[in-house]
Design a protein around this motif. Structure first.
Motif, mmCIF file in Angstrom:
data_model
loop_
_atom_site.group_PDB
_atom_site.id
_atom_site.type_symbol
_atom_site.label_atom_id
_atom_site.label_comp_id
_atom_site.label_asym_id
_atom_site.label_seq_id
_atom_site.Cartn_x
_atom_site.Cartn_y
_atom_site.Cartn_z
ATOM 1 N N SER A 1 -19.675 -30.833 -26.587
ATOM 2 C CA SER A 1 -18.677 -30.388 -27.718
ATOM 3 C C SER A 1 -20.098 -30.070 -28.975
ATOM 4 O O SER A 1 -21.274 -30.013 -28.152
ATOM 5 N N ASN B 1 -10.880 -27.609 -27.842
ATOM 6 C CA ASN B 1 -10.611 -28.365 -29.318
ATOM 7 C C ASN B 1 -11.652 -28.269 -30.501
ATOM 8 O O ASN B 1 -12.793 -27.587 -29.509
ATOM 9 N N VAL C 1 -11.900 -29.250 -34.567
ATOM 10 C CA VAL C 1 -11.720 -30.610 -35.528
ATOM 11 C C VAL C 1 -12.017 -30.468 -37.094
ATOM 12 O O VAL C 1 -13.002 -30.223 -36.584
ATOM 13 N N THR D 1 -6.949 -31.616 -36.063
ATOM 14 C CA THR D 1 -7.057 -31.942 -34.365
ATOM 15 C C THR D 1 -5.899 -30.642 -33.333
ATOM 16 O O THR D 1 -5.113 -30.773 -33.751
ATOM 17 N N TRP E 1 -5.366 -28.076 -30.543
ATOM 18 C CA TRP E 1 -6.317 -27.719 -29.005
ATOM 19 C C TRP E 1 -5.453 -26.211 -28.609
ATOM 20 O O TRP E 1 -4.446 -25.742 -29.151
#
Length: 117
Positions: free
Chosen positions: A50, A96, A98, A105, A107
């Motif tokens: 991430s 992903n 956020v 969130t 996707w």
């Protein structure tokens, strides 16, 4: 709303490399963290790497030293450079995003990565 589209998956031999891309569109300015998750057959979806809006990165222990996540804020795109691939890296890779302020969130649809031994 945010839309995420992944690309770059495929079939590669062990030891090879692939580069995944995730292009974001929509309300992308409010995104705080983007990342890549991997789901192997019959297993849960796990975090691979991430990156925050400020450039801070985090990696799963299994990919440290082999994978690199990067982000181009101007293009609303996040990349995952995967080197020295192993058969256990096989799975569907999901992008992903956020947004903390929106408590949302998002996707992507996923892209298949298969590493043959």
């Amino acid at each position: 709303q945010v839309q995420l589209v992944e690309s770059g998956g495929g079939l590669v031999q062990a030891g090879g490399s692939l580069r995944l891309s995730c292009a974001g569109s929509g309300s992308i300015s409010g995104i705080d963290v983007m990342g890549w998750y991997r789901q192997a057959p019959g297993k849960q979806r796990d975090l691979v790497a991430s990156i925050t809006s400020g450039g801070g990165t985090n990696y799963a222990d299994s990919v440290k030293g082999r994978f690199t996540i990067s982000r181009n804020n101007a293009k609303n795109t996040v990349y995952l450079q995967m080197n020295s691939l192993k058969p256990e890296d096989t799975g569907v890779y999901y992008c992903n995003a956020v947004s903390f302020r929106r408590s949302q969130t998002y996707w992507g649809q996923g892209t298949q990565v298969t590493v043959s031994s």
